[in-house]
Enzyme design. Structure first.
Site, PDB file in Angstrom:
ATOM      1  N   SER A 101       0.834  -1.212   0.000  1.00 55.42           N
ATOM      2  CA  SER A 101       0.000   0.000   0.000  1.00 55.42           C
ATOM      3  C   SER A 101       0.864   1.255   0.000  1.00 55.42           C
ATOM      4  O   SER A 101       0.561   2.221  -0.708  1.00 55.42           O
ATOM      5  CB  SER A 101      -0.911   0.033   1.236  1.00 55.42           C
ATOM      6  N   LEU A 141      -8.945  11.394  -1.699  1.00 57.87           N
ATOM      7  CA  LEU A 141     -10.189  11.418  -2.471  1.00 57.87           C
ATOM      8  C   LEU A 141     -11.385  11.149  -1.549  1.00 57.87           C
ATOM      9  O   LEU A 141     -12.345  11.911  -1.510  1.00 57.87           O
ATOM     10  CB  LEU A 141     -10.127  10.370  -3.602  1.00 57.87           C
ATOM     11  N   THR A 142     -11.297  10.047  -0.786  1.00 52.39           N
ATOM     12  CA  THR A 142     -12.423   9.621   0.063  1.00 52.39           C
ATOM     13  C   THR A 142     -12.716  10.639   1.163  1.00 52.39           C
ATOM     14  O   THR A 142     -11.805  11.245   1.727  1.00 52.39           O
ATOM     15  CB  THR A 142     -12.077   8.270   0.720  1.00 52.39           C
ATOM     16  N   GLU A 143     -13.992  10.804   1.460  1.00 49.45           N
ATOM     17  CA  GLU A 143     -14.418  11.680   2.560  1.00 49.45           C
ATOM     18  C   GLU A 143     -15.268  10.871   3.533  1.00 49.45           C
ATOM     19  O   GLU A 143     -15.727   9.773   3.184  1.00 49.45           O
ATOM     20  CB  GLU A 143     -15.221  12.855   1.988  1.00 49.45           C
ATOM     21  N   CYS A 248      -5.982   7.633 -11.831  1.00 52.80           N
ATOM     22  CA  CYS A 248      -4.940   7.284 -10.851  1.00 52.80           C
ATOM     23  C   CYS A 248      -5.326   5.975 -10.159  1.00 52.80           C
ATOM     24  O   CYS A 248      -4.484   5.088  -9.959  1.00 52.80           O
ATOM     25  CB  CYS A 248      -4.793   8.373  -9.795  1.00 52.80           C
ATOM     26  N   GLY A 349      -4.876 -24.737  11.814  1.00 54.91           N
ATOM     27  CA  GLY A 349      -5.564 -24.965  13.083  1.00 54.91           C
ATOM     28  C   GLY A 349      -5.395 -23.766  14.004  1.00 54.91           C
ATOM     29  O   GLY A 349      -5.451 -22.621  13.566  1.00 54.91           O
ATOM     30  N   GLU A 373      -9.734   1.097  -3.069  1.00 59.43           N
ATOM     31  CA  GLU A 373      -9.534   1.127  -4.532  1.00 59.43           C
ATOM     32  C   GLU A 373     -10.753   0.566  -5.264  1.00 59.43           C
ATOM     33  O   GLU A 373     -10.626  -0.150  -6.250  1.00 59.43           O
ATOM     34  CB  GLU A 373      -8.294   0.315  -4.934  1.00 59.43           C
ATOM     35  N   THR A 375     -14.664  -0.975  -3.938  1.00 57.01           N
ATOM     36  CA  THR A 375     -15.057  -2.196  -3.214  1.00 57.01           C
ATOM     37  C   THR A 375     -15.385  -3.306  -4.218  1.00 57.01           C
ATOM     38  O   THR A 375     -15.602  -3.039  -5.406  1.00 57.01           O
ATOM     39  CB  THR A 375     -16.312  -1.941  -2.351  1.00 57.01           C
TER      40      THR A 375
HETATM   41  C1  LIG Z   1      -6.954   0.905   5.029  1.00 54.30           C
HETATM   42  C2  LIG Z   1      -7.598   1.823   4.027  1.00 54.30           C
HETATM   43  C3  LIG Z   1      -6.823   2.700   3.273  1.00 54.30           C
HETATM   44  C4  LIG Z   1      -7.415   3.596   2.383  1.00 54.30           C
HETATM   45  N1  LIG Z   1      -6.646   4.488   1.692  1.00 54.30           N
HETATM   46  C5  LIG Z   1      -7.237   5.461   0.931  1.00 54.30           C
HETATM   47  C6  LIG Z   1      -6.465   6.497   0.316  1.00 54.30           C
HETATM   48  O1  LIG Z   1      -5.214   6.496   0.392  1.00 54.30           O
HETATM   49  N2  LIG Z   1      -7.097   7.484  -0.356  1.00 54.30           N
HETATM   50  C7  LIG Z   1      -8.458   7.526  -0.470  1.00 54.30           C
HETATM   51  O2  LIG Z   1      -8.983   8.461  -1.083  1.00 54.30           O
HETATM   52  N3  LIG Z   1      -9.239   6.547   0.089  1.00 54.30           N
HETATM   53  C8  LIG Z   1      -8.649   5.525   0.795  1.00 54.30           C
HETATM   54  N4  LIG Z   1      -9.414   4.550   1.390  1.00 54.30           N
HETATM   55  C9  LIG Z   1     -10.875   4.645   1.311  1.00 54.30           C
HETATM   56  C10 LIG Z   1     -11.518   3.598   0.418  1.00 54.30           C
HETATM   57  O3  LIG Z   1     -11.228   3.845  -0.920  1.00 54.30           O
HETATM   58  C11 LIG Z   1     -13.030   3.599   0.737  1.00 54.30           C
HETATM   59  O4  LIG Z   1     -13.178   3.035   2.017  1.00 54.30           O
HETATM   60  C12 LIG Z   1     -13.833   2.833  -0.299  1.00 54.30           C
HETATM   61  O5  LIG Z   1     -13.920   3.543  -1.499  1.00 54.30           O
HETATM   62  C13 LIG Z   1     -15.261   2.548   0.196  1.00 54.30           C
HETATM   63  O6  LIG Z   1     -15.849   3.708   0.676  1.00 54.30           O
HETATM   64  P1  LIG Z   1     -16.595   3.708   2.107  1.00 54.30           P
HETATM   65  O7  LIG Z   1     -15.681   3.088   3.110  1.00 54.30           O
HETATM   66  O8  LIG Z   1     -17.085   5.076   2.334  1.00 54.30           O
HETATM   67  O9  LIG Z   1     -17.797   2.708   1.927  1.00 54.30           O
HETATM   68  P2  LIG Z   1     -19.236   3.054   1.313  1.00 54.30           P
HETATM   69  O10 LIG Z   1     -19.086   3.745   0.016  1.00 54.30           O
HETATM   70  O11 LIG Z   1     -20.061   3.689   2.371  1.00 54.30           O
HETATM   71  O12 LIG Z   1     -19.785   1.579   1.052  1.00 54.30           O
HETATM   72  C14 LIG Z   1     -20.279   0.752   2.103  1.00 54.30           C
HETATM   73  C15 LIG Z   1     -20.752  -0.545   1.465  1.00 54.30           C
HETATM   74  O13 LIG Z   1     -21.793  -0.237   0.540  1.00 54.30           O
HETATM   75  C16 LIG Z   1     -21.456  -0.819  -0.719  1.00 54.30           C
HETATM   76  N5  LIG Z   1     -21.996  -0.005  -1.799  1.00 54.30           N
HETATM   77  C17 LIG Z   1     -21.694   1.289  -2.096  1.00 54.30           C
HETATM   78  N6  LIG Z   1     -22.375   1.678  -3.184  1.00 54.30           N
HETATM   79  C18 LIG Z   1     -23.136   0.615  -3.567  1.00 54.30           C
HETATM   80  C19 LIG Z   1     -24.081   0.387  -4.621  1.00 54.30           C
HETATM   81  N7  LIG Z   1     -24.342   1.329  -5.531  1.00 54.30           N
HETATM   82  N8  LIG Z   1     -24.681  -0.817  -4.697  1.00 54.30           N
HETATM   83  C20 LIG Z   1     -24.409  -1.794  -3.789  1.00 54.30           C
HETATM   84  N9  LIG Z   1     -23.521  -1.649  -2.781  1.00 54.30           N
HETATM   85  C21 LIG Z   1     -22.905  -0.455  -2.678  1.00 54.30           C
HETATM   86  C22 LIG Z   1     -19.945  -0.868  -0.746  1.00 54.30           C
HETATM   87  O14 LIG Z   1     -19.465  -1.789  -1.699  1.00 54.30           O
HETATM   88  C23 LIG Z   1     -19.662  -1.274   0.689  1.00 54.30           C
HETATM   89  O15 LIG Z   1     -19.824  -2.667   0.804  1.00 54.30           O
HETATM   90  C24 LIG Z   1      -8.838   3.599   2.240  1.00 54.30           C
HETATM   91  C25 LIG Z   1      -9.601   2.675   2.962  1.00 54.30           C
HETATM   92  C26 LIG Z   1      -9.003   1.800   3.835  1.00 54.30           C
HETATM   93  C27 LIG Z   1      -9.843   0.829   4.619  1.00 54.30           C
END
Ligand SMILES: Cc1cc2nc3c(=O)[nH]c(=O)nc-3n(C[C@H](O)[C@H](O)[C@H](O)COP(=O)(O)OP(=O)(O)OC[C@H]3O[C@@H](n4cnc5c(N)ncnc54)[C@H](O)[C@@H]3O)c2cc1C
Length: 394
Positions: A101, A141-143, A248, A349, A373, A375
């Site tokens: 990572s 990117l993520t919020e 990216c 085990g 990256e 889900t």
């Molecule tokens: C250890 C770690 C490192 C990370 N590093 C980075 C980083 O460097 N930069 C960055 O920007 N982000 C980073 N992330 C964030 C990551 O990309 C997000 O967690 C991911 O995109 C999912 O967003 P969320 O956690 O808000 O889940 P949500 O978007 O809230 O999703 C929750 C659940 O709902 C499901 N879901 C969402 N939309 C739909 C749909 N339309 N239909 C059915 N199911 C759906 C998802 O698949 C998931 O199972 C990181 C996350 C982790 C855990």
């Protein structure tokens, strides 16, 4: 990797994967493997247990190894092909997904964003130092409220005379609190734009997220941008709209297609070796049909995953790789790697739940890899759209 046993072949040997690699690709893989075994593996369980990755020192060592931005051309980057980059990811993730990572975020997210969309000035300023590991980057990117749907982001960059002023919060950002530079994506009056934010800028702060049960050997942070004032030159001139950050992410996902197989490979090697040494009911666990069925099925998935990864890698090197094909690879290889890790855990085990062996660590890490990256659900929807023409995201 676990020690070799007599005539036992690894999954990749069984599939004759080496025959599909060039001499240079094998050499790069072997160099990264040796580094992983010597410099990382002896300490990785402790870094995971104590959640203390010496990321700064490691970044410099990884820089010396030449893996930071290794698939980029110029500015001190190695300029290897995509398959070599994938193989490096595989070897690093065979040690730990957290190490991969660090490398993915540095090279494929932060450096790639500057390399692909930055001004010449931004490239000169950051890329050479990031390639050596002297400067660390992160990608915001993520919020808190927008992960799978980054189009909803609230972080806003407003023009103020010649400057930009950014307000917002980014969540789950790898390398965030150790970064020297953050690539921050923000909404503007002109759509989504990317900004190169030196982390020492007033108003920027980062807090490490604690209590993770996954990717403990990786720094994950929250970024707060509170009136961060930047000059006009901080914007990435070549990126407009979500296609910038998404391209990216495609780079980083490609590395994961290979990387996840590394974690699975390490689990399978460990479980095979364990099954050969462990005696149950008077003979080695490996000599029972139930165990062999588990091992055979896992070797099949690993080998098929590697063939898929190599196929996608060759397409990428040929500039013919489509985003939905990367989704195929990420979806399949991470899902199967997690299944392999869980199955290997059963073979060990009770020993399977300790950090004495790498298996539970890999399994826990892969839970994050399944989520970040894109889900597995989102990649399924991407493949579904490619198959049907219907977008089922909203
Ligand atoms: C250890 C770690 C490192 C990370 N590093 C980075 C980083 O460097 N930069 C960055 O920007 N982000 C980073 N992330 C964030 C990551 O990309 C997000 O967690 C991911 O995109 C999912 O967003 P969320 O956690 O808000 O889940 P949500 O978007 O809230 O999703 C929750 C659940 O709902 C499901 N879901 C969402 N939309 C739909 C749909 N339309 N239909 C059915 N199911 C759906 C998802 O698949 C998931 O199972 C990181 C996350 C982790 C855990």
């Amino acid at each position: 990797m676990a020690k070799d046993h007599g005539k036992a072949a690894s999954a990749f040997e069984l599939f004759a994967i080496d025959k599909l690699l060039s001499e240079e690709e094998r050499a790069i893989r072997d160099t990264v493997r040796k580094f992983g075994e010597q410099a990382l593996r002896p300490q990785i369980a402790e870094w995971f247990e104590t959640a203390t990755l010496p990321a700064r020192e490691l970044a410099r060592e990884l820089g010396k190894l030449g893996v930071l931005g290794m698939h980029l051309e110029g500015y001190g980057c190695a300029g290897t092909n995509a398959v070599s980059y994938g193989l490096a990811c595989l070897e690093l993730e065979a040690v730990d997904s957290g190490i991969r990572s660090l490398v993915s975020v540095q090279g494929s997210l932060a450096m790639y964003a500057i390399w692909a969309f930055g001004s010449e000035e931004q490239k000169q300023e950051w890329l050479p130092r990031m390639a050596t590991g002297e400067a660390i980057g992160c990608f915001g990117l993520t919020e808190p409220d927008y992960g799978s749907n980054p189009a909803g982001m609230r972080t806003f960059a407003k023009r103020d005379g010649g400057d930009w002023v950014i307000n917002g919060t980014k969540m789950w950002i790898t390398n965030g609190s150790i970064a020297d530079v953050a690539i921050v994506w923000a909404r503007t009056d002109d759509g989504i734009r990317g900004f190169v934010v030196p982390t020492g800028t007033a108003g920027f702060s980062a807090r490490e997220i604690k209590h993770k049960m996954s990717l403990r050997a990786s720094v994950t942070s929250e970024l707060v941008l509170d009136g961060v004032r930047l000059p006009a030159s901080a914007v990435l001139p070549g990126a407009r709209g979500l296609s910038g950050p998404l391209s990216c992410l495609n780079e980083a996902r490609f590395g994961i297609v290979f990387g996840a197989l590394g974690a699975a490979y390490d689990c399978l090697q460990t479980a095979t070796s364990y099954a050969m040494d462990r005696e149950v009911f008077g003979k080695p666990l490996a000599a029972y049909q139930l165990t062999q069925e588990k091992l055979a099925n896992m070797a099949l998935e690993l080998g098929k995953g590697m063939l898929l990864a190599l196929h996608l890698g060759r397409l990428k090197d040929d500039h013919r790789l489509a985003p939905e094909q990367i989704s195929l690879g990420k979806l399949n290889n991470v899902r199967e790697a997690l299944r392999v890790a869980r199955e290997c855990r059963t073979i060990l085990g009770a020993n399977g739940i300790t950090l004495e062996y790498p298996v539970i660590r890999h399994a826990n890490n892969l839970e994050s890899v399944l989520t970040y990256e894109g889900t597995s659900e989102i990649h399924t929807l991407v493949v579904g759209k490619a198959l049907t023409g219907h977008a089922a995201f909203a």
